[in-house]
Design an enzyme around this catalytic site. Sequence first.
Site, mmCIF file in Angstrom:
data_model
loop_
_atom_site.group_PDB
_atom_site.id
_atom_site.type_symbol
_atom_site.label_atom_id
_atom_site.label_comp_id
_atom_site.label_asym_id
_atom_site.label_seq_id
_atom_site.Cartn_x
_atom_site.Cartn_y
_atom_site.Cartn_z
ATOM 1 N N TYR A 167 66.593 25.012 103.238
ATOM 2 C CA TYR A 167 65.828 25.995 102.472
ATOM 3 C C TYR A 167 65.078 25.316 101.325
ATOM 4 O O TYR A 167 63.873 25.524 101.138
ATOM 5 C CB TYR A 167 66.766 27.060 101.917
ATOM 6 C CG TYR A 167 66.097 28.046 100.995
ATOM 7 C CD1 TYR A 167 65.259 29.033 101.497
ATOM 8 C CD2 TYR A 167 66.304 27.992 99.613
ATOM 9 C CE1 TYR A 167 64.649 29.947 100.655
ATOM 10 C CE2 TYR A 167 65.704 28.904 98.769
ATOM 11 C CZ TYR A 167 64.873 29.877 99.286
ATOM 12 O OH TYR A 167 64.263 30.772 98.441
ATOM 13 N N THR A 198 67.608 42.350 94.244
ATOM 14 C CA THR A 198 67.312 43.289 95.321
ATOM 15 C C THR A 198 68.601 43.913 95.824
ATOM 16 O O THR A 198 69.710 43.403 95.583
ATOM 17 C CB THR A 198 66.619 42.569 96.490
ATOM 18 O OG1 THR A 198 67.535 41.631 97.076
ATOM 19 C CG2 THR A 198 65.358 41.846 96.026
ATOM 20 N N ASP A 236 52.249 38.496 112.978
ATOM 21 C CA ASP A 236 53.144 37.348 112.874
ATOM 22 C C ASP A 236 52.432 36.297 112.039
ATOM 23 O O ASP A 236 51.461 35.685 112.478
ATOM 24 C CB ASP A 236 53.462 36.818 114.269
ATOM 25 C CG ASP A 236 54.355 35.576 114.247
ATOM 26 O OD1 ASP A 236 54.690 35.080 113.148
ATOM 27 O OD2 ASP A 236 54.692 35.083 115.341
ATOM 28 N N LYS A 295 60.959 25.095 100.692
ATOM 29 C CA LYS A 295 60.343 25.648 99.487
ATOM 30 C C LYS A 295 59.681 24.542 98.654
ATOM 31 O O LYS A 295 58.671 24.782 97.981
ATOM 32 C CB LYS A 295 61.368 26.414 98.659
ATOM 33 C CG LYS A 295 61.742 27.760 99.251
ATOM 34 C CD LYS A 295 60.546 28.703 99.340
ATOM 35 C CE LYS A 295 60.951 30.109 99.733
ATOM 36 N NZ LYS A 295 59.800 31.049 99.784
ATOM 37 N N ASP A 314 52.269 42.884 107.290
ATOM 38 C CA ASP A 314 53.697 42.780 107.572
ATOM 39 C C ASP A 314 53.895 42.777 109.086
ATOM 40 O O ASP A 314 52.955 43.032 109.844
ATOM 41 C CB ASP A 314 54.463 43.944 106.933
ATOM 42 C CG ASP A 314 55.926 43.599 106.686
ATOM 43 O OD1 ASP A 314 56.228 43.001 105.643
ATOM 44 O OD2 ASP A 314 56.757 43.919 107.560
#
Length: 238
Positions: A156, A191, A63, A160, A37
Amino acid sequence: MSDLTDRVVIVTGAAGSLGSAVARAFHAAGANLVLVDHERDRLTELFSELSSPPDHLFAAPVDMTDEDAVQRMVGEALERFGQVDVLVNTVGGWRGGKPVHETPPDTLDFLFNLNARTVLVASRAVVPSMLERGSGKIVNVAARAGLGAAPRSGAYGATKSAVVRLTETMAAELKKDGLNINCVLPGTIDTEGNRKSMPKADHSRWVPPEAIADVILFLASDAAWPINGAAVPVYGLS
């Protein structure tokens, strides 16, 4: 439950909502984890019980768009464990709200780097060692939007879609070498952040991260050996 005892699993984006659920699912299945992370403090907070070597490795900050940093991370994992059996790419993000003709080019650049470049960079780092061993599993996280157009999310969806194409292509290239490459296609994940941003939505129709993690765990298991190049819908009722 799938048994992944002593398998070495890299989870990118491990401090995220989905990434943390994936990490916990693999830990319950007996895997040795490499948790990656960009926030080490967040990893320590979420997984304090896993912070002691040698069974697991915290790799942060990393990164995932930086090829040199990712190569170093994978090199450290190989030095520690001697192998990488599974790579799960959960790093990604959304930015939208504008029609395509009003979308700033830097939005496309940002999303392409975050959603697609990270898959390519991580795969370049991990695949060579998998080829040497003649086995390995990669599970990428694409999205339902990668299969079809939706208003105001063109950038987006395009990035994807790139994840799906990369997955399918790697599967075709590597299946004869003993590697399985697949991806999952979440819709809206249940979430805390999504609930706050869409308070009036029917949250009961969304899929919790833990359910998606179970599908990813299956795709990384021995039972999924016939599955290669699949884009698995995990939409729930949405």
